[in-house]
Design an enzyme around this catalytic site. Structure first.
Site, PDB file in Angstrom:
ATOM      1  N   ASP A   1     -76.124 -51.022  63.127  1.00 51.06           N
ATOM      2  CA  ASP A   1     -76.893 -50.471  62.218  1.00 51.06           C
ATOM      3  C   ASP A   1     -78.476 -50.059  62.687  1.00 51.06           C
ATOM      4  OD1 ASP A   1     -77.607 -49.334  59.567  1.00 51.06           O
ATOM      5  OD2 ASP A   1     -78.390 -51.357  59.116  1.00 51.06           O
TER       6      ASP A   1
ATOM      7  N   ASP B   1     -81.562 -49.018  60.179  1.00 48.91           N
ATOM      8  CA  ASP B   1     -82.588 -49.627  59.103  1.00 48.91           C
ATOM      9  C   ASP B   1     -82.322 -51.429  58.960  1.00 48.91           C
ATOM     10  OD1 ASP B   1     -84.484 -47.846  57.911  1.00 48.91           O
ATOM     11  OD2 ASP B   1     -82.604 -46.659  57.590  1.00 48.91           O
TER      12      ASP B   1
END
Length: 242
Positions: free
Chosen positions: A22, A24
């Protein structure tokens, strides 16, 4: 450090073919910037009767979610175009703030070098808008040449917490889910990885540990310098060699 049952599960993935990240909160700690941007912009429009939203509200309703879903939660009475205009403006504000405040999660570049040295495929899989993801990956983290693929949730049929973005990464990289791991920091992202049939290592960068565990994380690490991670990778290497 002894190998726990959870960390020992990584050895079953040998030989490791791919690592999916991922963006963020997983590559860099972005939640404080997103929270600040949302809080200030919601204040400007008098949201919540002018009372600033707190971090608990942010974690519960915003963190890790796709912008369409956030807009539906925040503005159920607004038309879609107006709500998405607010979201687009908020993302532009985030990109303005990010260069001064973003830092990589501790140990990230060490892990990236390990992945490169072992010839493992890698992709970023994110619900962030592509301009945000590219800003963070290329200009702020210096990982332009590291990722072979960036999958964006809004460009899939369904974004996280559905598995579609992770399934797309597996397909494009041409790797097996039985030999791939995911790094995630939000319940939404962990649920997406688990739904895709992937083991997920959780980072409680800003989200409570119990939420990540409940979402299905295989185990948690504090950052990429965590001895628990490197012990698991060492066991994985030994399994591959044998």
């Amino acid at each position: 450090m002894p190998v726990t049952e959870s960390t020992g599960l990584l050895a079953q993935l040998a030989p490791l073919e791919a690592v999916l990240f991922d963006v963020d909160g997983t590559l860099c700690d972005t939640d404080p910037i997103h929270y600040y941007a949302f809080r200030e912009m919601l204040l400007e429009i008098g949201y919540n009767n002018g009372v600033p939203v707190d971090e608990e509200f942010f974690v519960r309703n915003i963190a890790g979610r796709h912008n369409d879903d956030i807009a539906d939660i925040l503005f159920p009475d607004w038309d879609h175009e107006k709500a998405m205009k607010f979201m687009d403006d908020k993302e532009a504000y985030f990109r303005k703030l990010a260069p001064e405040q973003l830092r990589a999660v501790n140990g990230l570049h060490k892990l990236c070098k390990w992945i490169e040295d072992h010839g493992i495929k890698r992709a970023a899989v994110t619900n962030a808008p592509r301009p945000n993801a590219e800003l963070m990956i290329t200009k702020l983290l210096g990982l332009t040449n590291f990722f072979q693929l960036v999958v964006v949730g809004s460009e899939c049929e369904r974004a996280k917490p559905f598995p579609d973005p992770y399934l797309k990464a597996l397909e494009v990289l041409n790797v097996s889910r039985e030999h791939t791991i995911v790094f995630e920091d939000s319940p939404s992202g962990i649920k997406a990885g688990v739904a895709a049939g992937l083991p997920v290592i959780g980072l409680p960068t800003r989200n409570p540990e119990e939420l990540l565990t409940r979402a299905g994380a295989t185990f948690l690490i504090r950052d990429y310098d965590d001895p628990k991670l490197w012990k698991a990778l060492d066991e994985l290497e030994k399994a591959a060699a044998s």
